[in-house]
Design an enzyme around this catalytic site. Sequence first.
Site, PDB file in Angstrom:
ATOM      1  N   CYS A 113       0.931  -1.246   0.010  1.00  0.00           N
ATOM      2  CA  CYS A 113       0.026  -0.056  -0.066  1.00  0.00           C
ATOM      3  C   CYS A 113       0.843   1.341   0.010  1.00  0.00           C
ATOM      4  O   CYS A 113       1.407   1.673  -1.034  1.00  0.00           O
ATOM      5  CB  CYS A 113      -0.871  -0.159   1.131  1.00  0.00           C
ATOM      6  N   HIS A 207      -3.671  -4.956   0.558  1.00  0.00           N
ATOM      7  CA  HIS A 207      -3.071  -5.433   2.012  1.00  0.00           C
ATOM      8  C   HIS A 207      -3.070  -6.904   2.113  1.00  0.00           C
ATOM      9  O   HIS A 207      -3.982  -7.538   2.723  1.00  0.00           O
ATOM     10  CB  HIS A 207      -3.926  -4.892   3.176  1.00  0.00           C
ATOM     11  N   GLU A 209      -1.428  -8.739   3.804  1.00  0.00           N
ATOM     12  CA  GLU A 209      -1.299  -9.203   5.181  1.00  0.00           C
ATOM     13  C   GLU A 209      -2.595  -9.562   5.867  1.00  0.00           C
ATOM     14  O   GLU A 209      -2.815 -10.472   6.685  1.00  0.00           O
ATOM     15  CB  GLU A 209      -0.355  -8.409   6.074  1.00  0.00           C
TER      16      GLU A 209
END
Length: 231
Positions: A113, A207, A209
């Site tokens: 990001c 994102h 993660e």
Amino acid sequence: MTKPLIGVTTYLDRARWGVWDMPAALLAARYPRYVREGGGLVAMLPPDGPGAAAAVVARVDALVVAGGADVEPVRYGAEPDPRTGPPARERDDWELALIDAALASGTPLLGVCRGMQLLNVALGGTLTQHLDGHVGAEGVMGLHPVKPVPGTLYASLVPEQAEVPTYHHQAVDRLGAGLVASAYAEDGTVEAVELDEPAWALGVQWHPEMGEDFRIVRGLVRAAAEAAVRR
């Protein structure tokens, strides 16, 4: 075989825990989990003086530049849009220096990001300061598909169109020198960038993660292990 050591940048913000309320180096727990799921060991890299960046990068096998605040527009020669958030100058200084050191040394690099946007800015690119439709609600991840560009590093890791967790209101405008777009959203927003050369340097606008797809980080960890062997 020793697991590669992956450095992950952190926030620098005020936080409360127990009886304490003070500045803290913060990292959402999803980042260490993500790196561990990819097969790496995690080292948190809180902001430091830019002069320390090369020495820090030399001690890790790969670098993850985490998400966070908007990049200050002066970094890419623009006036701030009223919708651009307050600057995080200490992070900008530190993370731009880390990116420069990683690129100079060939250390594998993943920008998430804000990290993707900083990679673009570090190489002379610019950003769109506001766009709609890439968040769910305040504090809530959105979800939308991204389509890989065939023949790219990203496409070699995730060859199909994939739904990704997303939370951003800025994006790449003009690509930095040596970067190519390697994935797009349906509205044409650049969703991934990478170096157009053998070095492993990838930025993703979403994102990863926050999801359960670990193919990107596994690719990063493999590249880190190979780089460590070469060193």
